[in-house]
Design an enzyme around this catalytic site. Structure first.
Site, short mmCIF file in Angstrom:
data_model
loop_
_atom_site.label_atom_id
_atom_site.label_comp_id
_atom_site.label_asym_id
_atom_site.label_seq_id
_atom_site.Cartn_x
_atom_site.Cartn_y
_atom_site.Cartn_z
N LYS A 288 0.00 5.31 8.42
CA LYS A 288 0.77 5.63 6.87
C LYS A 288 -0.50 5.71 5.93
O LYS A 288 -0.46 6.58 5.25
CB LYS A 288 1.73 4.49 6.68
CG LYS A 288 2.33 4.47 5.33
CD LYS A 288 1.56 3.46 4.36
CE LYS A 288 1.79 1.94 4.98
NZ LYS A 288 0.93 0.84 3.75
N LYS B 231 -7.18 1.88 -2.91
CA LYS B 231 -6.58 1.10 -1.69
C LYS B 231 -6.65 2.26 -0.53
O LYS B 231 -6.98 2.03 0.57
CB LYS B 231 -5.35 0.71 -1.75
CG LYS B 231 -4.79 -0.07 -0.54
CD LYS B 231 -5.53 -1.25 0.01
CE LYS B 231 -4.96 -1.48 1.37
NZ LYS B 231 -5.80 -2.26 2.13
N THR C 245 0.89 -1.22 -0.01
CA THR C 245 -0.01 0.12 0.18
C THR C 245 1.04 1.26 -0.26
O THR C 245 1.62 1.50 1.06
CB THR C 245 -0.82 0.09 1.17
OG1 THR C 245 -1.57 -1.25 1.22
CG2 THR C 245 -1.93 1.41 1.19
N1 LIG Z 1 -1.21 -6.52 7.56
C1 LIG Z 1 -2.47 -6.34 6.67
O1 LIG Z 1 -3.52 -6.68 7.14
C2 LIG Z 1 -2.38 -5.64 5.58
C3 LIG Z 1 -1.16 -4.86 5.12
N2 LIG Z 1 -1.09 -4.11 3.80
C4 LIG Z 1 -0.12 -3.37 3.32
O2 LIG Z 1 1.02 -4.56 3.03
C5 LIG Z 1 2.25 -3.92 3.38
C6 LIG Z 1 2.71 -5.00 4.14
O3 LIG Z 1 2.14 -5.20 5.31
P1 LIG Z 1 2.58 -6.37 6.56
O4 LIG Z 1 3.09 -7.41 5.82
O5 LIG Z 1 1.37 -6.24 7.48
O6 LIG Z 1 3.86 -5.30 7.04
P2 LIG Z 1 4.99 -5.99 8.07
O7 LIG Z 1 5.37 -4.79 8.84
O8 LIG Z 1 4.67 -7.20 8.61
O9 LIG Z 1 6.16 -6.45 6.83
C7 LIG Z 1 6.78 -5.23 6.14
C8 LIG Z 1 7.87 -5.84 5.18
O10 LIG Z 1 8.49 -4.73 4.59
C9 LIG Z 1 9.86 -5.15 4.68
N3 LIG Z 1 10.51 -3.93 4.78
C10 LIG Z 1 10.34 -2.68 5.51
N4 LIG Z 1 11.14 -1.80 5.45
C11 LIG Z 1 11.96 -2.43 4.34
C12 LIG Z 1 13.10 -1.77 3.52
N5 LIG Z 1 13.43 -0.56 3.78
N6 LIG Z 1 13.66 -2.45 2.57
C13 LIG Z 1 13.12 -3.58 2.34
N7 LIG Z 1 12.38 -4.28 2.99
C14 LIG Z 1 11.59 -3.73 4.37
C15 LIG Z 1 10.08 -6.32 6.17
O11 LIG Z 1 11.23 -6.64 5.95
P3 LIG Z 1 12.05 -7.03 7.46
O12 LIG Z 1 11.30 -8.48 7.76
O13 LIG Z 1 13.21 -6.97 7.17
O14 LIG Z 1 11.42 -5.92 8.50
C16 LIG Z 1 8.74 -6.69 5.78
O15 LIG Z 1 8.99 -7.98 4.88
C17 LIG Z 1 2.06 -2.63 3.83
O16 LIG Z 1 2.05 -1.61 2.65
C18 LIG Z 1 0.50 -2.70 4.37
O17 LIG Z 1 -0.07 -1.31 4.54
C19 LIG Z 1 -2.38 -4.37 3.13
C20 LIG Z 1 -3.38 -5.02 3.21
C21 LIG Z 1 -3.48 -5.75 4.60
O1 LIG Z 2 -4.47 -2.40 4.62
C1 LIG Z 2 -5.13 -3.22 5.53
C2 LIG Z 2 -6.57 -3.48 5.40
C3 LIG Z 2 -6.91 -4.53 6.54
C4 LIG Z 2 -8.12 -5.05 6.17
O2 LIG Z 2 -8.91 -4.86 5.13
O3 LIG Z 2 -8.93 -5.49 7.17
#
Ligand SMILES: NC(=O)C1=CN([C@@H]2O[C@H](COP(=O)(O)OP(=O)(O)OC[C@H]3O[C@@H](n4cnc5c(N)ncnc54)[C@H](OP(=O)(O)O)[C@@H]3O)[C@@H](O)[C@H]2O)C=CC1
Ligand SMILES: O=CCCC(=O)O
Length: 291
Positions: free
Chosen positions: A238, A170, A95
């Site tokens: 964010k 989104k 996102t």
């Molecule tokens: N969780 C949710 O319910 C949802 C999340 N999203 C979106 O999806 C994305 C991921 O979410 P989520 O999985 O929850 O987040 P997490 O915080 O669990 O994971 C973040 C990921 O990004 C990596 N990362 C962060 N900074 C860097 C960097 N500078 N360089 C390389 N890799 C990096 C992390 O690596 P490392 O392990 O090394 O920290 C990790 O793999 C976000 O944009 C979020 O808004 C969308 C829908 C639902």
């Molecule tokens: O971006 C995160 C969405 C989480 C949700 O749809 O429940």
């Protein structure tokens, strides 16, 4: 079908495991290498850099925390741009704001590669069970090529046209969700402070016109102070910030979203950023304790 997968956070781990379970060959990369262990135990290979993954796979998917992470994985040394070329596709499901998507799209096009932005609606559990809603935009041919993977990851996918439209959709969805979570937190607190049983409020809400899976799923956990992260609060804040910027650009007044953003910022300042976004409830309860 072989796919690359960059980013094994809450979402990336669940999605890559799901692809593996459904017969895909998957090569993963994560900044923190140890987070690859579980998917490797289920049959994934590991690339040492994003570039190495792109070199090996014709389609590479990424889901990373924020715009800075999304840009770093593409533009830094050893990044996606080092190996993307004609015949290779890159699908960013993070996102981010439309500007970030556009920068990535332009850079990949200059290398002759193909790009799709495809952020997702739905959280940890839908990611585990292949029930995400995929909001894609930019290259229709890559969208069609990715359908076998989208069929595994999602329950529905949309092609929304030019680059930026996936990010915008989104952000609009998550702006609404963040505002609703704040109203819900206030409602739970008002019910309790005015002498009602907040569990009864959940029952009443579930039978009416504003019943929804978020109230039903998160409500009972919030009442137990359980904020085990499905969607981390720092990412919701964010998304509020990026949605407010989109509002600025389009001269849309969004006082409700602005207030919700302040509450999420407050929650971050209280050290709650890594908990589930429902922990914003604590900011309302804090006001209760200070009165
Ligand atoms: N969780 C949710 O319910 C949802 C999340 N999203 C979106 O999806 C994305 C991921 O979410 P989520 O999985 O929850 O987040 P997490 O915080 O669990 O994971 C973040 C990921 O990004 C990596 N990362 C962060 N900074 C860097 C960097 N500078 N360089 C390389 N890799 C990096 C992390 O690596 P490392 O392990 O090394 O920290 C990790 O793999 C976000 O944009 C979020 O808004 C969308 C829908 C639902
Ligand atoms: O971006 C995160 C969405 C989480 C949700 O749809 O429940």
């Amino acid at each position: 079908m072989e796919v690359g997968f960059l980013g094994l956070g809450i979402m990336g781990k669940a999605m890559s495991m799901n692809l593996l379970k459904n017969g895909f060959k998957v090569t993963v990369w994560n900044r923190t290498l140890s987070k690859c262990d579980e998917v490797v135990a289920h049959g994934a290979s590991v690339g040492e850099t994003p570039a190495e993954v792109v070199k090996k796979c014709n389609i590479t998917i990424a889901i990373l925390s924020d715009p800075a992470a999304a840009l770093s994985v593409v533009f830094d040394k050893g990044g996606v741009l080092d190996q993307i070329c004609s015949g290779k596709g890159y699908i960013d499901m993070s996102t981010v704001d439309p500007e970030t998507s556009c920068k990535i799209s332009e850079a990949i096009a200059l290398k002759g590669g193909h790009f799709l932005e495809a952020p997702v609606s739905g959280s940890k559990q839908p990611a585990e069970t292949g029930q995400l809603v995929i909001l894609a935009a930019r290259e229709k041919a890559l969208y069609e090529e990715a359908v076998p993977a989208f069929d595994v990851l999602g329950k529905k996918y949309f092609f929304l046209g030019p680059v930026g439209n996936g990010a915008k959709m989104k952000l609009v969805v998550n702006m609404i969700m963040g505002s609703v979570m704040n109203a819900f937190s206030e409602g739970l607190t008002l019910a309790e402070r005015s002498g009602l049983n907040p569990h009864s409020l959940l029952d009443v809400l579930d039978l009416g016109g504003i019943a929804n899976p978020m109230f039903k799923g998160k409500g009972p956990e919030m009442l137990k102070d359980n904020y085990s992260p499905a969607f981390p609060l720092k990412h919701q804040q964010k998304d509020m910030r990026l949605a407010l910027a989109l509002g600025d650009q389009n001269a849309v007044s969004m006082p409700v979203a602005a207030a919700a953003n302040e509450a999420f910022k407050k929650a971050r300042s209280m050290g709650l950023g890594d908990l589930d976004f429902s922990a914003v409830f604590e900011t309302v309860k804090l006001l209760k304790h200070s009165s």
